[in-house]
Write a protein that holds these residues in place. Structure first.
Motif, PDB file in Angstrom:
ATOM      1  N   ASP A  13     -10.677   1.275   6.314  1.00  0.00           N
ATOM      2  CA  ASP A  13     -11.940   0.695   5.863  1.00  0.00           C
ATOM      3  C   ASP A  13     -11.829  -0.793   6.153  1.00  0.00           C
ATOM      4  O   ASP A  13     -11.005  -1.477   5.563  1.00  0.00           O
ATOM      5  N   LEU A  14     -12.631  -1.268   7.083  1.00  0.00           N
ATOM      6  CA  LEU A  14     -12.535  -2.676   7.484  1.00  0.00           C
ATOM      7  C   LEU A  14     -13.197  -3.625   6.491  1.00  0.00           C
ATOM      8  O   LEU A  14     -12.951  -4.826   6.538  1.00  0.00           O
ATOM      9  N   ASP A  15     -14.027  -3.100   5.591  1.00  0.00           N
ATOM     10  CA  ASP A  15     -14.702  -3.969   4.616  1.00  0.00           C
ATOM     11  C   ASP A  15     -13.805  -4.322   3.435  1.00  0.00           C
ATOM     12  O   ASP A  15     -13.814  -5.450   2.964  1.00  0.00           O
ATOM     13  N   GLU A  16     -13.058  -3.355   2.945  1.00  0.00           N
ATOM     14  CA  GLU A  16     -12.119  -3.624   1.852  1.00  0.00           C
ATOM     15  C   GLU A  16     -10.997  -2.603   1.897  1.00  0.00           C
ATOM     16  O   GLU A  16     -11.163  -1.506   2.415  1.00  0.00           O
ATOM     17  N   ALA A  17      -9.876  -2.978   1.340  1.00  0.00           N
ATOM     18  CA  ALA A  17      -8.711  -2.093   1.349  1.00  0.00           C
ATOM     19  C   ALA A  17      -8.981  -0.877   0.469  1.00  0.00           C
ATOM     20  O   ALA A  17      -9.326  -1.029  -0.709  1.00  0.00           O
ATOM     21  N   PRO A  18      -8.842   0.333   1.022  1.00  0.00           N
ATOM     22  CA  PRO A  18      -9.037   1.535   0.212  1.00  0.00           C
ATOM     23  C   PRO A  18      -7.906   1.697  -0.800  1.00  0.00           C
ATOM     24  O   PRO A  18      -6.822   1.120  -0.635  1.00  0.00           O
ATOM     25  N   PRO A  19      -8.129   2.495  -1.847  1.00  0.00           N
ATOM     26  CA  PRO A  19      -7.111   2.641  -2.893  1.00  0.00           C
ATOM     27  C   PRO A  19      -5.738   3.055  -2.362  1.00  0.00           C
ATOM     28  O   PRO A  19      -4.723   2.545  -2.832  1.00  0.00           O
ATOM     29  N   HIS A  20      -5.688   3.950  -1.387  1.00  0.00           N
ATOM     30  CA  HIS A  20      -4.387   4.392  -0.877  1.00  0.00           C
ATOM     31  C   HIS A  20      -3.642   3.259  -0.194  1.00  0.00           C
ATOM     32  O   HIS A  20      -2.426   3.181  -0.269  1.00  0.00           O
ATOM     33  N   ALA A  21      -4.361   2.350   0.454  1.00  0.00           N
ATOM     34  CA  ALA A  21      -3.717   1.206   1.101  1.00  0.00           C
ATOM     35  C   ALA A  21      -3.180   0.223   0.063  1.00  0.00           C
ATOM     36  O   ALA A  21      -2.092  -0.336   0.232  1.00  0.00           O
ATOM     37  N   VAL A  22      -3.927   0.036  -1.005  1.00  0.00           N
ATOM     38  CA  VAL A  22      -3.489  -0.859  -2.084  1.00  0.00           C
ATOM     39  C   VAL A  22      -2.234  -0.291  -2.741  1.00  0.00           C
ATOM     40  O   VAL A  22      -1.264  -1.013  -2.994  1.00  0.00           O
ATOM     41  N   VAL A  23      -2.227   1.011  -3.004  1.00  0.00           N
ATOM     42  CA  VAL A  23      -1.065   1.661  -3.606  1.00  0.00           C
ATOM     43  C   VAL A  23       0.152   1.512  -2.702  1.00  0.00           C
ATOM     44  O   VAL A  23       1.240   1.161  -3.158  1.00  0.00           O
ATOM     45  N   ALA A  24      -0.025   1.777  -1.411  1.00  0.00           N
ATOM     46  CA  ALA A  24       1.092   1.665  -0.463  1.00  0.00           C
ATOM     47  C   ALA A  24       1.642   0.242  -0.443  1.00  0.00           C
ATOM     48  O   ALA A  24       2.858   0.037  -0.463  1.00  0.00           O
ATOM     49  N   ARG A  25       0.763  -0.731  -0.403  1.00  0.00           N
ATOM     50  CA  ARG A  25       1.187  -2.132  -0.403  1.00  0.00           C
ATOM     51  C   ARG A  25       1.963  -2.460  -1.671  1.00  0.00           C
ATOM     52  O   ARG A  25       3.020  -3.091  -1.623  1.00  0.00           O
ATOM     53  N   ASP A  26       1.464  -1.998  -2.810  1.00  0.00           N
ATOM     54  CA  ASP A  26       2.138  -2.280  -4.081  1.00  0.00           C
ATOM     55  C   ASP A  26       3.526  -1.647  -4.146  1.00  0.00           C
ATOM     56  O   ASP A  26       4.468  -2.270  -4.624  1.00  0.00           O
ATOM     57  N   VAL A  27       3.637  -0.418  -3.664  1.00  0.00           N
ATOM     58  CA  VAL A  27       4.939   0.264  -3.666  1.00  0.00           C
ATOM     59  C   VAL A  27       5.953  -0.544  -2.870  1.00  0.00           C
ATOM     60  O   VAL A  27       7.075  -0.791  -3.315  1.00  0.00           O
ATOM     61  N   ILE A  28       5.562  -0.962  -1.679  1.00  0.00           N
ATOM     62  CA  ILE A  28       6.486  -1.695  -0.806  1.00  0.00           C
ATOM     63  C   ILE A  28       6.818  -3.070  -1.381  1.00  0.00           C
ATOM     64  O   ILE A  28       7.970  -3.500  -1.351  1.00  0.00           O
ATOM     65  N   GLN A  29       5.821  -3.753  -1.929  1.00  0.00           N
ATOM     66  CA  GLN A  29       6.077  -5.085  -2.463  1.00  0.00           C
ATOM     67  C   GLN A  29       6.938  -5.053  -3.724  1.00  0.00           C
ATOM     68  O   GLN A  29       7.670  -5.996  -3.988  1.00  0.00           O
ATOM     69  N   LYS A  30       6.888  -3.972  -4.482  1.00  0.00           N
ATOM     70  CA  LYS A  30       7.680  -3.871  -5.715  1.00  0.00           C
ATOM     71  C   LYS A  30       9.086  -3.331  -5.471  1.00  0.00           C
ATOM     72  O   LYS A  30       9.956  -3.459  -6.324  1.00  0.00           O
ATOM     73  N   ALA A  31       9.303  -2.717  -4.319  1.00  0.00           N
ATOM     74  CA  ALA A  31      10.627  -2.168  -4.003  1.00  0.00           C
ATOM     75  C   ALA A  31      11.597  -3.312  -3.705  1.00  0.00           C
ATOM     76  O   ALA A  31      11.184  -4.423  -3.376  1.00  0.00           O
ATOM     77  N   GLU A  32      12.871  -3.016  -3.804  1.00  0.00           N
ATOM     78  CA  GLU A  32      13.890  -4.024  -3.522  1.00  0.00           C
ATOM     79  C   GLU A  32      14.166  -4.056  -2.025  1.00  0.00           C
ATOM     80  O   GLU A  32      15.227  -3.633  -1.558  1.00  0.00           O
ATOM     81  N   LEU A  33      13.189  -4.571  -1.272  1.00  0.00           N
ATOM     82  CA  LEU A  33      13.270  -4.638   0.181  1.00  0.00           C
ATOM     83  C   LEU A  33      13.201  -6.082   0.644  1.00  0.00           C
ATOM     84  O   LEU A  33      12.742  -6.955  -0.086  1.00  0.00           O
ATOM     85  N   ASP A  34      13.647  -6.306   1.881  1.00  0.00           N
ATOM     86  CA  ASP A  34      13.633  -7.641   2.474  1.00  0.00           C
ATOM     87  C   ASP A  34      12.541  -7.695   3.531  1.00  0.00           C
ATOM     88  O   ASP A  34      12.118  -6.677   4.064  1.00  0.00           O
ATOM     89  N   ALA A  35      12.132  -8.876   3.876  1.00  0.00           N
ATOM     90  CA  ALA A  35      11.236  -9.105   5.011  1.00  0.00           C
ATOM     91  C   ALA A  35      10.014  -8.199   4.973  1.00  0.00           C
ATOM     92  O   ALA A  35       9.671  -7.559   5.955  1.00  0.00           O
ATOM     93  N   VAL A  36       9.344  -8.130   3.828  1.00  0.00           N
ATOM     94  CA  VAL A  36       8.137  -7.319   3.691  1.00  0.00           C
ATOM     95  C   VAL A  36       6.970  -8.056   4.321  1.00  0.00           C
ATOM     96  O   VAL A  36       6.748  -9.235   4.053  1.00  0.00           O
TER      97      VAL A  36
END
Length: 83
Positions: A13-36
């Motif tokens: 969805d080019l107008d706004e991030a769909p819920p699944h994209a927001v969830v995916a982003r949150d999962v990755i940003q909260k994980a103990e990962l580098d260079a996100v």
């Protein structure tokens, strides 16, 4: 061992991030990962094996539950000189 994961979720969805994209982003940003790096057309993160695999598991489960119809991902083993 270090891994790099690259992923996208659909539908787009080019107008706004769909819920699944927001969830995916949150999962990755909260994980103990580098260079996100999250963006509208692709996301990458790096980290130790257990952290990446745990994040991928959570990403798949939560993005699909939030309405993703496709999750494309690639996982690469990083060599010593990879950045």
């Amino acid at each position: 061992m270090r891994l790099r994961v690259e992923f996208t979720t659909e539908p787009f969805d080019l107008d706004e991030a769909p819920p699944h994209a927001v969830v995916a982003r949150d999962v990755i940003q909260k994980a103990e990962l580098d260079a996100v790096d999250v963006g509208p057309f692709g996301n990458t993160a790096e980290g130790e094996t257990d952290a990446v695999l745990g994040a991928v598991d959570a990403l798949l489960r939560q993005a699909l539950a939030a309405g993703a119809t496709r999750v494309s991902l690639q996982v690469n083993v990083m060599g010593e000189g990879d950045k």
